[in-house]
Design a protein around this motif. Structure first.
Motif, PDB file in Angstrom:
ATOM      1  N   ALA A  70       0.834  -1.300   0.024  1.00  0.00           N
ATOM      2  CA  ALA A  70      -0.049  -0.178  -0.013  1.00  0.00           C
ATOM      3  C   ALA A  70       0.778   1.313  -0.103  1.00  0.00           C
ATOM      4  O   ALA A  70       0.639   2.264  -0.723  1.00  0.00           O
ATOM      5  CB  ALA A  70      -0.875  -0.005   1.270  1.00  0.00           C
ATOM      6  N   LEU A  71       1.965   1.371   0.742  1.00  0.00           N
ATOM      7  CA  LEU A  71       2.893   2.354   0.800  1.00  0.00           C
ATOM      8  C   LEU A  71       3.518   2.727  -0.664  1.00  0.00           C
ATOM      9  O   LEU A  71       3.528   3.774  -1.213  1.00  0.00           O
ATOM     10  CB  LEU A  71       4.005   2.266   1.832  1.00  0.00           C
ATOM     11  CG  LEU A  71       4.928   3.202   2.054  1.00  0.00           C
ATOM     12  CD1 LEU A  71       4.568   4.667   2.180  1.00  0.00           C
ATOM     13  CD2 LEU A  71       6.015   2.809   3.219  1.00  0.00           C
ATOM     14  N   ASP A  72       3.953   1.606  -1.147  1.00  0.00           N
ATOM     15  CA  ASP A  72       4.469   1.750  -2.561  1.00  0.00           C
ATOM     16  C   ASP A  72       3.585   2.268  -3.536  1.00  0.00           C
ATOM     17  O   ASP A  72       3.689   3.041  -4.236  1.00  0.00           O
ATOM     18  CB  ASP A  72       4.998   0.398  -3.029  1.00  0.00           C
ATOM     19  CG  ASP A  72       6.162  -0.085  -2.281  1.00  0.00           C
ATOM     20  OD1 ASP A  72       6.936   0.658  -1.453  1.00  0.00           O
ATOM     21  OD2 ASP A  72       6.782  -1.293  -2.178  1.00  0.00           O
ATOM     22  N   ALA A  73       2.201   1.623  -3.312  1.00  0.00           N
ATOM     23  CA  ALA A  73       1.378   2.202  -4.221  1.00  0.00           C
ATOM     24  C   ALA A  73       0.903   3.676  -4.033  1.00  0.00           C
ATOM     25  O   ALA A  73       0.840   4.563  -5.089  1.00  0.00           O
ATOM     26  CB  ALA A  73       0.083   1.301  -4.194  1.00  0.00           C
ATOM     27  N   ALA A  74       0.857   4.051  -2.912  1.00  0.00           N
ATOM     28  CA  ALA A  74       0.691   5.287  -2.512  1.00  0.00           C
ATOM     29  C   ALA A  74       1.697   6.415  -3.157  1.00  0.00           C
ATOM     30  O   ALA A  74       1.397   7.680  -3.572  1.00  0.00           O
ATOM     31  CB  ALA A  74       0.314   5.587  -1.023  1.00  0.00           C
ATOM     32  N   LEU A  75       3.065   5.856  -2.693  1.00  0.00           N
ATOM     33  CA  LEU A  75       4.272   6.770  -3.230  1.00  0.00           C
ATOM     34  C   LEU A  75       4.085   7.041  -4.644  1.00  0.00           C
ATOM     35  O   LEU A  75       4.577   8.040  -5.255  1.00  0.00           O
ATOM     36  CB  LEU A  75       5.329   6.172  -2.571  1.00  0.00           C
ATOM     37  CG  LEU A  75       5.903   6.337  -1.269  1.00  0.00           C
ATOM     38  CD1 LEU A  75       6.676   5.419  -0.720  1.00  0.00           C
ATOM     39  CD2 LEU A  75       6.055   7.751  -0.794  1.00  0.00           C
ATOM     40  N   GLU A  76       3.907   5.704  -5.300  1.00  0.00           N
ATOM     41  CA  GLU A  76       3.876   5.839  -6.876  1.00  0.00           C
ATOM     42  C   GLU A  76       2.902   6.833  -7.464  1.00  0.00           C
ATOM     43  O   GLU A  76       3.053   7.585  -8.373  1.00  0.00           O
ATOM     44  CB  GLU A  76       3.836   4.174  -7.345  1.00  0.00           C
ATOM     45  CG  GLU A  76       3.449   4.364  -8.875  1.00  0.00           C
ATOM     46  CD  GLU A  76       3.190   3.059  -9.466  1.00  0.00           C
ATOM     47  OE1 GLU A  76       2.575   2.737 -10.618  1.00  0.00           O
ATOM     48  OE2 GLU A  76       3.424   1.907  -8.375  1.00  0.00           O
ATOM     49  N   VAL A  77       1.580   6.535  -6.931  1.00  0.00           N
ATOM     50  CA  VAL A  77       0.545   7.649  -7.481  1.00  0.00           C
ATOM     51  C   VAL A  77       0.882   9.014  -7.108  1.00  0.00           C
ATOM     52  O   VAL A  77       0.828   9.885  -8.051  1.00  0.00           O
ATOM     53  CB  VAL A  77      -0.641   7.189  -6.606  1.00  0.00           C
ATOM     54  CG1 VAL A  77      -1.831   8.200  -7.140  1.00  0.00           C
ATOM     55  CG2 VAL A  77      -1.354   5.808  -7.388  1.00  0.00           C
ATOM     56  N   GLU A  78       1.503   9.156  -5.759  1.00  0.00           N
ATOM     57  CA  GLU A  78       1.711  10.406  -5.632  1.00  0.00           C
ATOM     58  C   GLU A  78       2.596  11.327  -6.359  1.00  0.00           C
ATOM     59  O   GLU A  78       2.573  12.375  -7.015  1.00  0.00           O
ATOM     60  CB  GLU A  78       2.171  10.794  -4.228  1.00  0.00           C
ATOM     61  CG  GLU A  78       2.257  12.181  -3.642  1.00  0.00           C
ATOM     62  CD  GLU A  78       2.508  12.299  -2.115  1.00  0.00           C
ATOM     63  OE1 GLU A  78       1.696  12.783  -1.140  1.00  0.00           O
ATOM     64  OE2 GLU A  78       3.736  11.739  -1.787  1.00  0.00           O
ATOM     65  N   ARG A  79       3.726  10.503  -6.704  1.00  0.00           N
ATOM     66  CA  ARG A  79       4.896  10.883  -7.605  1.00  0.00           C
ATOM     67  C   ARG A  79       4.398  11.260  -9.051  1.00  0.00           C
ATOM     68  O   ARG A  79       4.844  12.235  -9.659  1.00  0.00           O
ATOM     69  CB  ARG A  79       6.105   9.859  -7.401  1.00  0.00           C
ATOM     70  CG  ARG A  79       7.094  10.386  -8.398  1.00  0.00           C
ATOM     71  CD  ARG A  79       8.187   9.132  -8.151  1.00  0.00           C
ATOM     72  NE  ARG A  79       7.844   7.807  -8.968  1.00  0.00           N
ATOM     73  CZ  ARG A  79       7.437   6.705  -8.264  1.00  0.00           C
ATOM     74  NH1 ARG A  79       7.690   6.822  -6.969  1.00  0.00           N
ATOM     75  NH2 ARG A  79       7.232   5.496  -8.654  1.00  0.00           N
ATOM     76  N   ASP A  80       3.505  10.347  -9.453  1.00  0.00           N
ATOM     77  CA  ASP A  80       3.055  10.444 -10.807  1.00  0.00           C
ATOM     78  C   ASP A  80       2.334  11.687 -10.961  1.00  0.00           C
ATOM     79  O   ASP A  80       2.390  12.422 -12.077  1.00  0.00           O
ATOM     80  CB  ASP A  80       2.458   9.074 -11.167  1.00  0.00           C
ATOM     81  CG  ASP A  80       3.136   7.974 -11.477  1.00  0.00           C
ATOM     82  OD1 ASP A  80       4.514   8.303 -11.546  1.00  0.00           O
ATOM     83  OD2 ASP A  80       2.774   6.859 -11.792  1.00  0.00           O
ATOM     84  N   LEU A  81       1.349  11.875  -9.934  1.00  0.00           N
ATOM     85  CA  LEU A  81       0.330  13.017 -10.256  1.00  0.00           C
ATOM     86  C   LEU A  81       1.327  14.410 -10.036  1.00  0.00           C
ATOM     87  O   LEU A  81       1.072  15.498 -10.746  1.00  0.00           O
ATOM     88  CB  LEU A  81      -0.614  13.083  -9.462  1.00  0.00           C
ATOM     89  CG  LEU A  81      -1.694  11.808  -9.661  1.00  0.00           C
ATOM     90  CD1 LEU A  81      -2.959  11.975  -8.875  1.00  0.00           C
ATOM     91  CD2 LEU A  81      -2.088  11.989 -11.096  1.00  0.00           C
TER      92      LEU A  81
END
Length: 258
Positions: free
Chosen positions: A83-94
């Motif tokens: 979940a942390l990796d997913a959140a970091l990925e989405v935040e970075r992409d946006l």
């Protein structure tokens, strides 16, 4: 009903925002394969939490979630690394997408114009001494991107229309972000045969999730099941908030067995 690429991108960004708090909360909980999914079981906990905070005059924890970007936080021993990796990925992409859009459609700051420089409608880039607009978190980034995708605020000179190639890129990033969030929350479309039988008739319960939709549970018995649930194509079905009653009944049945 036909939707435009802009509408689809806006819907994907809204879905990310609406599920962001759930994803942040999932970081602090160990992964689980249980069903109903957390979003269904969470209704009971959310109701209890709201009552507790209202009684004590405190602010619900959910209202405080997400005010600081993940990229600026400490992450002591997260319980759900996926979940942390997913959140970091989405935040970075946006965040990166907002930078790219601002570079192409946002007018540069006028020389010696402090009001223009601090205009809150602007996307402010990160710098070594400041996170810029990233300080306001993913919600603001998603809202700002949605405004550019939907062509808002084009009556002034601050923003220009997005070029087609950038528009397509923004739509692709928004769609990918939504898939990442929903996959991390196990809302990406799956069918699960529940171990606990129907509390009313003993029939097999089947749980289903679908992207962008509410979870549902179906009893295999058919019309003979006496559960107080919607009859859909000959089967008893619980959806969304109705799952609270089913989950409570399943929990009570398990406790009786113990």
């Amino acid at each position: 009903m036909t939707t435009t690429p802009g509408q689809r991108a806006a819907a994907d960004l809204a879905a990310v925002r609406e599920q962001w708090g759930d994803l942040l909360a999932a970081i602090e909980r160990p992964p689980t394969a249980e069903w109903p999914p957390r979003e269904a079981r969470g209704f009971l906990g959310q109701l209890a939490a709201v009552d507790h905070y209202e009684d004590d005059g405190l602010e619900p924890a959910a209202a405080r979630v997400g005010r600081l970007p993940l990229t600026l936080r400490e992450h002591p021993a997260p319980l759900n690394l996926a979940a942390l990796d997913a959140a970091l990925e989405v935040e970075r992409d946006l965040f990166d997408l907002a930078d790219q859009i601002a570079e192409q459609v946002q007018r540069p700051i006028r020389s010696a114009d402090q009001d223009d420089a601090t205009n809150p409608a602007r996307w402010h880039y990160a710098a070594p001494t400041t996170p810029g607009s990233r300080a306001y978190g993913l919600h603001w980034a998603a809202v700002w991107i949605e405004g550019r995708v939907c062509g808002e605020d084009l009556d002034g000179d601050l923003f220009a229309t997005m070029p087609p190639r950038l528009f397509d890129h923004a739509a692709a990033v928004a769609a990918r972000a939504r898939r990442t969030v929903e996959r991390a929350l196990e809302r990406d479309g799956r069918t699960t045969h529940l171990d606990t039988p129907c509390p009313w008739c003993g029939g097999q319960l089947v749980g289903q999730t679908r992207p962008g939709g509410e979870p549902a549970v179906t009893c295999s018995t058919g019309e003979g099941c006496g559960a107080p649930a919607t009859l859909d194509r000959g089967r008893r079905v619980w959806r969304g908030a109705e799952l609270v009653a089913l989950w409570s009944a399943m929990d009570a049945a398990r406790n009786r067995e113990e």
